[in-house]
Design a protein around this motif. Sequence first.
Motif, PDB file in Angstrom:
ATOM      1  N   LEU A   1     -10.023  -6.867   6.174  1.00  0.00           N
ATOM      2  CA  LEU A   1      -9.467  -8.045   5.511  1.00  0.00           C
ATOM      3  C   LEU A   1      -8.336  -7.687   4.546  1.00  0.00           C
ATOM      4  O   LEU A   1      -8.082  -8.418   3.581  1.00  0.00           O
ATOM      5  CB  LEU A   1     -10.570  -8.788   4.746  1.00  0.00           C
ATOM      6  N   ASP A   2      -7.667  -6.568   4.793  1.00  0.00           N
ATOM      7  CA  ASP A   2      -6.517  -6.194   3.969  1.00  0.00           C
ATOM      8  C   ASP A   2      -5.262  -6.889   4.491  1.00  0.00           C
ATOM      9  O   ASP A   2      -4.272  -6.258   4.871  1.00  0.00           O
ATOM     10  CB  ASP A   2      -6.333  -4.676   3.965  1.00  0.00           C
ATOM     11  N   ASN A   3      -5.325  -8.215   4.520  1.00  0.00           N
ATOM     12  CA  ASN A   3      -4.272  -9.056   5.069  1.00  0.00           C
ATOM     13  C   ASN A   3      -4.227 -10.353   4.259  1.00  0.00           C
ATOM     14  O   ASN A   3      -5.027 -10.538   3.327  1.00  0.00           O
ATOM     15  CB  ASN A   3      -4.524  -9.331   6.554  1.00  0.00           C
TER      16      ASN A   3
ATOM     17  N   PRO B   1      -1.952  -8.552  -4.453  1.00  0.00           N
ATOM     18  CA  PRO B   1      -1.291  -8.257  -3.164  1.00  0.00           C
ATOM     19  C   PRO B   1      -0.855  -6.805  -3.036  1.00  0.00           C
ATOM     20  O   PRO B   1      -0.849  -6.249  -1.931  1.00  0.00           O
ATOM     21  CB  PRO B   1      -0.085  -9.204  -3.168  1.00  0.00           C
ATOM     22  N   LEU B   2      -0.471  -6.176  -4.155  1.00  0.00           N
ATOM     23  CA  LEU B   2      -0.025  -4.792  -4.100  1.00  0.00           C
ATOM     24  C   LEU B   2      -1.125  -3.857  -3.635  1.00  0.00           C
ATOM     25  O   LEU B   2      -0.871  -2.918  -2.855  1.00  0.00           O
ATOM     26  CB  LEU B   2       0.492  -4.370  -5.478  1.00  0.00           C
ATOM     27  N   VAL B   3      -2.359  -4.074  -4.088  1.00  0.00           N
ATOM     28  CA  VAL B   3      -3.457  -3.158  -3.744  1.00  0.00           C
ATOM     29  C   VAL B   3      -4.215  -3.590  -2.498  1.00  0.00           C
ATOM     30  O   VAL B   3      -4.951  -2.774  -1.923  1.00  0.00           O
ATOM     31  CB  VAL B   3      -4.439  -3.034  -4.934  1.00  0.00           C
TER      32      VAL B   3
ATOM     33  N   SER C   1      -1.872  -4.145   3.311  1.00  0.00           N
ATOM     34  CA  SER C   1      -1.491  -2.837   3.851  1.00  0.00           C
ATOM     35  C   SER C   1      -0.302  -2.909   4.801  1.00  0.00           C
ATOM     36  O   SER C   1       0.336  -1.888   5.066  1.00  0.00           O
ATOM     37  CB  SER C   1      -2.685  -2.210   4.588  1.00  0.00           C
ATOM     38  N   ASP C   2       0.002  -4.073   5.330  1.00  0.00           N
ATOM     39  CA  ASP C   2       1.102  -4.236   6.266  1.00  0.00           C
ATOM     40  C   ASP C   2       2.378  -4.569   5.501  1.00  0.00           C
ATOM     41  O   ASP C   2       2.438  -5.580   4.794  1.00  0.00           O
ATOM     42  CB  ASP C   2       0.779  -5.353   7.261  1.00  0.00           C
TER      43      ASP C   2
END
Length: 297
Positions: free
Chosen positions: A157-159, A235-237, A240-241
């Motif tokens: 879920l790094d989106n 959003p920075l951490v 990933s895209d």
Amino acid sequence: MTRTTDTPATVRPVTEQRRSPRRGRLSGGVNWPLTALAAVLALTVLIPLYLTVVTALKTPDQLGGSGFEWPTRIRLENFSDAWNLTNFPRALLVSAIVTVGAVVLTILSNSLVAYAIARNLHKPFFKFLYYFFVAALFVPFPIIMLPATKEMAVLGLDNPVGLFLLYTVYGLSFNVFVYTAFIHSIPRELEEAATMDGASTWGIFRRIIFPLLTPMNATVGILTCLWAWNDFLLPLVILSDPAARTLPLAQYVFQSQFNTNYTVAFASYLMAMAPLLLVYLFAQRWVISGVMRGSIK
């Protein structure tokens, strides 16, 4: 004779006593200290905004001086350069998805959780939940930043979807606090009458409670919108895209690459600020009308 001579003497002071407070209210002076404070606070916003607009309209060779001078030649190409160099359409779409998703999911889920807690606060479990959420307000985000980042990466879920889910979860503490206080002001007799008519708990919330929460929904929606649109750290951490950058991230990357191109940078700031200003101006009217409806419910 006694009544006729005493009546004017007694009536006149009473009349004067009744009129004097009204005259005092109508002839009230201006509160100059508060007026001066409001003017100073307004200038702290207007002056940087003016500098941003002036800088965005200048050419690079006009940046000298104090910065307050109006440009001798307006260069609108700064906005088209910012549109292309920052990949503005893509970043705008990502920010819009994250913000809209966070606002909608926050209002729907947090109001439902707060309603369950407010109507069962006399039970130990729900009282524990309430104080647990309130205590979470005092937990700084950097303490849980690294575990949250790893957890979102493991879950895939790094989106943007995971991002607005985090906004919904992290806003739960404050939103439950304000929702619960407002729900306590709604009479229980409305719910009891609906129950006698055969309405379920979900039906009571959907048809009675949620419409009455319009002022608080507008307030929570505006706060969540401002937070999700302007936030930089989360959003920075999490993201990933590189293609899924929000507007603050896109501007940060652009500024780090072109740290001397101030005119285009300030043009991108104005472009990023304009949608949120329009949303706020529209939502402010909604808040006022919602408060008026809530005051006469």
